[in-house]
Design a protein around this motif. Structure first.
Motif, PDB file in Angstrom:
ATOM      1  N   LEU A 128       0.847   3.965  -3.088  1.00  0.00           N
ATOM      2  CA  LEU A 128       0.359   5.324  -2.867  1.00  0.00           C
ATOM      3  C   LEU A 128       1.409   6.353  -3.276  1.00  0.00           C
ATOM      4  O   LEU A 128       1.087   7.382  -3.876  1.00  0.00           O
ATOM      5  CB  LEU A 128      -0.046   5.518  -1.400  1.00  0.00           C
ATOM      6  N   ASP A 139       2.109  16.019   0.509  1.00  0.00           N
ATOM      7  CA  ASP A 139       2.757  14.750   0.786  1.00  0.00           C
ATOM      8  C   ASP A 139       4.044  15.061   1.553  1.00  0.00           C
ATOM      9  O   ASP A 139       4.866  15.827   1.070  1.00  0.00           O
ATOM     10  CB  ASP A 139       3.082  14.040  -0.522  1.00  0.00           C
ATOM     11  N   ARG A 176      -2.545  14.483  -3.636  1.00  0.00           N
ATOM     12  CA  ARG A 176      -2.758  13.451  -2.617  1.00  0.00           C
ATOM     13  C   ARG A 176      -4.123  12.779  -2.761  1.00  0.00           C
ATOM     14  O   ARG A 176      -4.236  11.550  -2.746  1.00  0.00           O
ATOM     15  CB  ARG A 176      -2.597  14.077  -1.222  1.00  0.00           C
ATOM     16  N   ALA A 177      -5.177  13.564  -2.923  1.00  0.00           N
ATOM     17  CA  ALA A 177      -6.522  12.995  -3.030  1.00  0.00           C
ATOM     18  C   ALA A 177      -6.652  12.152  -4.296  1.00  0.00           C
ATOM     19  O   ALA A 177      -7.230  11.056  -4.271  1.00  0.00           O
ATOM     20  CB  ALA A 177      -7.570  14.098  -3.014  1.00  0.00           C
ATOM     21  N   HIS A 209       0.983   9.115  -6.121  1.00  0.00           N
ATOM     22  CA  HIS A 209       1.183  10.539  -5.854  1.00  0.00           C
ATOM     23  C   HIS A 209       2.119  11.158  -6.879  1.00  0.00           C
ATOM     24  O   HIS A 209       1.898  12.287  -7.332  1.00  0.00           O
ATOM     25  CB  HIS A 209       1.711  10.756  -4.438  1.00  0.00           C
ATOM     26  N   GLU A 239      -4.878   8.897  -3.774  1.00  0.00           N
ATOM     27  CA  GLU A 239      -5.668   7.981  -2.955  1.00  0.00           C
ATOM     28  C   GLU A 239      -6.779   7.344  -3.787  1.00  0.00           C
ATOM     29  O   GLU A 239      -7.047   6.151  -3.668  1.00  0.00           O
ATOM     30  CB  GLU A 239      -6.240   8.717  -1.748  1.00  0.00           C
ATOM     31  N   ASP A 240      -7.427   8.135  -4.637  1.00  0.00           N
ATOM     32  CA  ASP A 240      -8.472   7.605  -5.518  1.00  0.00           C
ATOM     33  C   ASP A 240      -7.887   6.585  -6.491  1.00  0.00           C
ATOM     34  O   ASP A 240      -8.474   5.529  -6.732  1.00  0.00           O
ATOM     35  CB  ASP A 240      -9.150   8.725  -6.304  1.00  0.00           C
ATOM     36  N   GLY A 283       0.780  -1.233   0.000  1.00  0.00           N
ATOM     37  CA  GLY A 283       0.000   0.000   0.000  1.00  0.00           C
ATOM     38  C   GLY A 283       0.813   1.285   0.000  1.00  0.00           C
ATOM     39  O   GLY A 283       0.591   2.156  -0.856  1.00  0.00           O
ATOM     40  N   TYR A 339      -6.679  -1.052  -6.086  1.00  0.00           N
ATOM     41  CA  TYR A 339      -6.985  -2.127  -5.143  1.00  0.00           C
ATOM     42  C   TYR A 339      -8.268  -2.861  -5.533  1.00  0.00           C
ATOM     43  O   TYR A 339      -8.359  -4.080  -5.398  1.00  0.00           O
ATOM     44  CB  TYR A 339      -7.124  -1.594  -3.717  1.00  0.00           C
ATOM     45  N   ALA A 392      -5.150   4.803  -6.096  1.00  0.00           N
ATOM     46  CA  ALA A 392      -4.780   3.599  -5.338  1.00  0.00           C
ATOM     47  C   ALA A 392      -6.022   2.762  -5.036  1.00  0.00           C
ATOM     48  O   ALA A 392      -6.000   1.534  -5.175  1.00  0.00           O
ATOM     49  CB  ALA A 392      -4.066   3.985  -4.041  1.00  0.00           C
ATOM     50  N   GLN A 393      -7.105   3.425  -4.663  1.00  0.00           N
ATOM     51  CA  GLN A 393      -8.335   2.700  -4.358  1.00  0.00           C
ATOM     52  C   GLN A 393      -8.859   1.965  -5.595  1.00  0.00           C
ATOM     53  O   GLN A 393      -9.240   0.795  -5.517  1.00  0.00           O
ATOM     54  CB  GLN A 393      -9.397   3.652  -3.823  1.00  0.00           C
TER      55      GLN A 393
END
Length: 171
Positions: free
Chosen positions: A25, A96, A35-36, A29, A39-40, A21, A46, A42-43
């Protein structure tokens, strides 16, 4: 490349997420420079890995599969990027910590943001994940020679813009 060791029992997906993870991430980035958005990304990565986990686990290279999935999602999203309305704009952006420690991170982010997505992805995969040309080419869907071209052009742009920042007259 880091070898993941999954605990006995279960399918190992949770252990994979815990171990890979942070690196995914960071890659997200560097690709998105936000950052947001990282995260999106990475999600989304996953979710795709989770849906294909039984096949990915049997393949034996879940980190490589995750990298390729993330890069593909990033490049595809850049092709069909559309502004998305949000109910409320955040008051302060989040930085970050790894990039915030770099001298003049805002300048570096601005320069990276000006690179084409393929060049930015090639640079991130080379200097963040330390991948060789053939692996980067496999992830980006191009030849190792094209990877070297992306890297060369991206670095030349970074150097030229960084030089311009140092020699620009101060107001």
């Amino acid at each position: 490349m880091k070898v993941l060791h999954f605990p006995p029992g279960g399918d190992g997906f949770e252990a994979f997420l815990r171990e890979s993870g942070p690196a995914l991430l960071r890659l997200g980035h560097l690709l998105t420079l936000d950052r947001a958005a990282a995260e999106d990304l990475a999600q989304e990565t996953y979710i795709k890995i989770g849906l294909a986990w039984s096949r990915v686990r049997k393949d034996g290279n879940p980190v490589g599969y995750a990298r390729r999935t993330m890069v593909n999602l990033f490049l595809n999203s850049r092709r069909r990027a559309r502004p998305m309305p949000v109910p409320q704009v955040p008051e302060t952006p989040r930085e970050d910590p790894a990039l915030a420690a770099v001298d003049s991170a805002a300048v570096i982010r601005q320069i990276l943001a000006g690179l084409p997505p393929q060049q930015r992805a090639a640079l991130a995969l080379r200097y963040l994940d330390d991948l060789p040309d053939d692996e980067i080419g496999a992830l980006l869907g191009c030849t190792p020679a094209t990877v070297r071209s992306h890297l060369s052009r991206g670095l030349a742009t970074l150097r030229a813009r960084r030089e311009g920042e140092h020699h620009a007259p101060r107001p």
